[in-house]
Design an enzyme around this catalytic site. Structure first.
Site, PDB file in Angstrom:
ATOM      1  N   SER A   1       0.826  -1.205   0.000  1.00 38.17           N
ATOM      2  CA  SER A   1       0.000   0.000   0.000  1.00 38.17           C
ATOM      3  C   SER A   1       0.860   1.255   0.000  1.00 38.17           C
ATOM      4  O   SER A   1       1.949   1.271   0.598  1.00 38.17           O
ATOM      5  CB  SER A   1      -0.889  -0.007   1.253  1.00 38.17           C
ATOM      6  OG  SER A   1      -1.397   1.282   1.516  1.00 38.17           O
TER       7      SER A   1
ATOM      8  N   TYR B   1      -2.293  -0.317  10.036  1.00 35.97           N
ATOM      9  CA  TYR B   1      -2.502  -0.895   8.698  1.00 35.97           C
ATOM     10  C   TYR B   1      -1.228  -0.758   7.868  1.00 35.97           C
ATOM     11  O   TYR B   1      -0.726  -1.738   7.297  1.00 35.97           O
ATOM     12  CB  TYR B   1      -3.676  -0.187   8.008  1.00 35.97           C
ATOM     13  CG  TYR B   1      -3.776  -0.493   6.541  1.00 35.97           C
ATOM     14  CD1 TYR B   1      -4.150  -1.759   6.099  1.00 35.97           C
ATOM     15  CD2 TYR B   1      -3.497   0.479   5.572  1.00 35.97           C
ATOM     16  CE1 TYR B   1      -4.225  -2.054   4.738  1.00 35.97           C
ATOM     17  CE2 TYR B   1      -3.572   0.201   4.222  1.00 35.97           C
ATOM     18  CZ  TYR B   1      -3.941  -1.073   3.809  1.00 35.97           C
ATOM     19  OH  TYR B   1      -4.007  -1.356   2.466  1.00 35.97           O
TER      20      TYR B   1
HETATM   21  N1  LIG Z   1      -8.459  -0.294  -2.670  1.00 36.04           N
HETATM   22  C1  LIG Z   1      -7.384   0.464  -2.421  1.00 36.04           C
HETATM   23  O1  LIG Z   1      -7.383   1.675  -2.669  1.00 36.04           O
HETATM   24  C2  LIG Z   1      -6.127  -0.155  -1.855  1.00 36.04           C
HETATM   25  C3  LIG Z   1      -5.032   0.696  -1.630  1.00 36.04           C
HETATM   26  C4  LIG Z   1      -3.865   0.151  -1.106  1.00 36.04           C
HETATM   27  C5  LIG Z   1      -3.778  -1.220  -0.849  1.00 36.04           C
HETATM   28  N2  LIG Z   1      -4.860  -2.012  -1.062  1.00 36.04           N
HETATM   29  C6  LIG Z   1      -4.722  -3.452  -0.772  1.00 36.04           C
HETATM   30  O2  LIG Z   1      -5.196  -4.175  -1.879  1.00 36.04           O
HETATM   31  C7  LIG Z   1      -5.784  -5.408  -1.446  1.00 36.04           C
HETATM   32  C8  LIG Z   1      -7.199  -5.521  -1.980  1.00 36.04           C
HETATM   33  O3  LIG Z   1      -7.938  -4.408  -1.504  1.00 36.04           O
HETATM   34  P1  LIG Z   1      -9.462  -4.168  -1.846  1.00 36.04           P
HETATM   35  O4  LIG Z   1      -9.636  -2.713  -2.019  1.00 36.04           O
HETATM   36  O5  LIG Z   1      -9.905  -5.099  -2.906  1.00 36.04           O
HETATM   37  O6  LIG Z   1     -10.116  -4.570  -0.437  1.00 36.04           O
HETATM   38  P2  LIG Z   1     -11.387  -5.470  -0.098  1.00 36.04           P
HETATM   39  O7  LIG Z   1     -11.608  -5.300   1.367  1.00 36.04           O
HETATM   40  O8  LIG Z   1     -12.503  -5.152  -1.028  1.00 36.04           O
HETATM   41  O9  LIG Z   1     -10.871  -6.929  -0.416  1.00 36.04           O
HETATM   42  C9  LIG Z   1     -10.137  -7.703   0.500  1.00 36.04           C
HETATM   43  C10 LIG Z   1     -10.828  -9.049   0.645  1.00 36.04           C
HETATM   44  O10 LIG Z   1     -10.047  -9.861   1.527  1.00 36.04           O
HETATM   45  C11 LIG Z   1     -10.941 -10.630   2.301  1.00 36.04           C
HETATM   46  N3  LIG Z   1     -10.248 -11.029   3.523  1.00 36.04           N
HETATM   47  C12 LIG Z   1      -9.904 -10.223   4.577  1.00 36.04           C
HETATM   48  N4  LIG Z   1      -9.290 -10.971   5.514  1.00 36.04           N
HETATM   49  C13 LIG Z   1      -9.241 -12.248   5.031  1.00 36.04           C
HETATM   50  C14 LIG Z   1      -8.724 -13.468   5.531  1.00 36.04           C
HETATM   51  N5  LIG Z   1      -8.137 -13.520   6.736  1.00 36.04           N
HETATM   52  N6  LIG Z   1      -8.850 -14.583   4.783  1.00 36.04           N
HETATM   53  C15 LIG Z   1      -9.451 -14.541   3.565  1.00 36.04           C
HETATM   54  N7  LIG Z   1      -9.978 -13.421   3.045  1.00 36.04           N
HETATM   55  C16 LIG Z   1      -9.858 -12.282   3.773  1.00 36.04           C
HETATM   56  C17 LIG Z   1     -12.134  -9.738   2.557  1.00 36.04           C
HETATM   57  O11 LIG Z   1     -13.310 -10.497   2.825  1.00 36.04           O
HETATM   58  C18 LIG Z   1     -12.227  -8.954   1.248  1.00 36.04           C
HETATM   59  O12 LIG Z   1     -13.183  -9.528   0.368  1.00 36.04           O
HETATM   60  C19 LIG Z   1      -5.690  -5.389   0.073  1.00 36.04           C
HETATM   61  O13 LIG Z   1      -4.524  -6.096   0.445  1.00 36.04           O
HETATM   62  C20 LIG Z   1      -5.537  -3.928   0.414  1.00 36.04           C
HETATM   63  O14 LIG Z   1      -4.866  -3.734   1.645  1.00 36.04           O
HETATM   64  C21 LIG Z   1      -6.029  -1.516  -1.567  1.00 36.04           C
END
Ligand SMILES: NC(=O)c1ccc[n+]([C@@H]2O[C@H](COP(=O)([O-])OP(=O)(O)OC[C@H]3O[C@@H](n4cnc5c(N)ncnc54)[C@H](O)[C@@H]3O)[C@@H](O)[C@H]2O)c1
Length: 326
Positions: A130, A157
């Site tokens: 991130s 985080y």
């Molecule tokens: N969306 C953004 O702007 C953004 C920015 C920086 C980093 N990220 C990273 O990108 C990745 C995806 O993000 P996103 O926006 O799709 O988030 P999201 O919350 O929509 O997707 C993450 C998924 O992981 C699942 N999850 C959480 N803990 C879990 C576990 N222990 N076992 C199995 N599944 C689990 C959740 O149910 C969720 O569906 C994440 O790692 C997030 O930290 C996202």
């Protein structure tokens, strides 16, 4: 038949989009997700419903921190590539729920790495980091660079995401399998996350409720459209580093936009004006993010294509269609 690719977080915003793109190019995908209730699980189930009829997609409802379960999945299916996106996301939530981050982000990352390192002929682990790892500091004119030490996270985080990078570095040295960590910068678009500002603002504006503008509107973000992020993830996946190498790459839009400009753009997309209540910065928030994406560009030709006005219009159109009954 090529070995299936595991996509963790496949019920999530980015994972669901990555899985669809992989399926569209003929890959077999095993989606993994615990479908937790950090935000409305109905949206996650609706994303999963979009895979119905896709013969090359199977779904495993399991916890990535379940090391034995993940190892079995990798071994039984001869998996050689993993896109690990499951995580406990959100900066503000980590203030109230720190242990959710320990399990999903730290134990989850470790169990995925353990499964990969035991897999025969393992090719590449791509995982989500991130932009929050850069902390809150003034940016140079070129944006945040991967060469910066990134040792001053301002939220738990961010600390867990930086820890994942360091854990991956140690595993690359110890066990030699190729890994890529991608530092995502504020991803948005259709099927997005309700906890993110553009989504919750849309909900509130349509209900006629006021919106809280944190940082008194002075924050800036490198809003990156979901399709551009998926381009970058697949570009990285298809160009693994050498054996024994772990690399970290920014993946953003390289064009920071102020919060007030984002709100004005959103108002135009929805066709309604927001009632704004100005608020100070929240703990864990950072003032501005802006990606230097030259490394990813040199490696894969990555170039973001969708401008904010177009991307928010596509989001607003999706939102109005998806929630029309409710
Ligand atoms: N969306 C953004 O702007 C953004 C920015 C920086 C980093 N990220 C990273 O990108 C990745 C995806 O993000 P996103 O926006 O799709 O988030 P999201 O919350 O929509 O997707 C993450 C998924 O992981 C699942 N999850 C959480 N803990 C879990 C576990 N222990 N076992 C199995 N599944 C689990 C959740 O149910 C969720 O569906 C994440 O790692 C997030 O930290 C996202």
């Amino acid at each position: 038949m090529t070995a299936p690719i595991i996509v963790t977080g496949a019920a999530g915003f980015i994972g669901h989009a990555v899985a669809h793109r992989l399926l569209a190019r003929g890959e077999h995908v095993i989606g993994v997700d615990i479908v937790n209730d950090y935000y409305d699980p109905a949206l996650k189930e609706a994303r999963l419903a979009t895979f119905e009829g896709q013969n090359n997609f199977t779904f495993e409802r399991c916890d990535v921190a379940d090391a034995a379960g993940i190892a079995k999945l990798v071994k039984d299916n001869g998996v050689r590539r993993v896109v690990h996106l499951a995580a406990q996301a959100g900066v503000r939530y980590s203030i109230e729920n720190p242990f959710a981050y320990e399990r999903s982000n730290l134990a989850g990352h470790l169990s995925v790495m353990e499964a990969c390192r035991h897999a025969p002929d393992f090719e590449h682990l791509v995982y989500a980091s991130s932009s929050s790892v850069y902390g809150d500091k003034p940016m140079g004119g070129e944006g945040f660079s991967e060469d910066e030490p990134a040792m001053s996270p301002v939220s738990l985080y961010a600390a867990t995401k930086r820890a994942c990078e360091l854990m991956s570095q140690s595993y690359a040295t110890l066990y030699g399998f190729p890994q890529t960590g991608l530092r995502f910068f504020t991803v948005y678009g259709p099927w997005g996350r309700p906890d993110m500002a553009y989504f919750s603002f849309t909900q509130k504006i349509l209900k006629g409720e006021s919106i809280e503008v944190f940082g008194n509107g002075k924050m800036a973000r490198d809003f990156t459209y979901i399709d551009d992020i998926v381009d970058g993830i697949l570009g990285a996946l298809d160009n693994p580093p050498a054996t024994g190498e772990h690399r970290v790459l920014n993946i953003g839009d390289s064009h920071p936009v102020g919060l007030m400009e984002m709100i004005e753009t959103l108002e135009r997309a929805i066709g309604r004006e927001a009632v704004k209540v100005m608020r100070p910065m929240q703990p864990g928030d950072v003032t501005a993010t802006y990606a230097d994406v030259s490394k990813l560009h040199a490696l894969t030709g990555y170039k973001p294509k969708v401008m904010l006005a177009e991307g928010l219009q596509r989001f607003a159109d999706w939102y109005l269609d998806h929630y029309k009954a409710g």
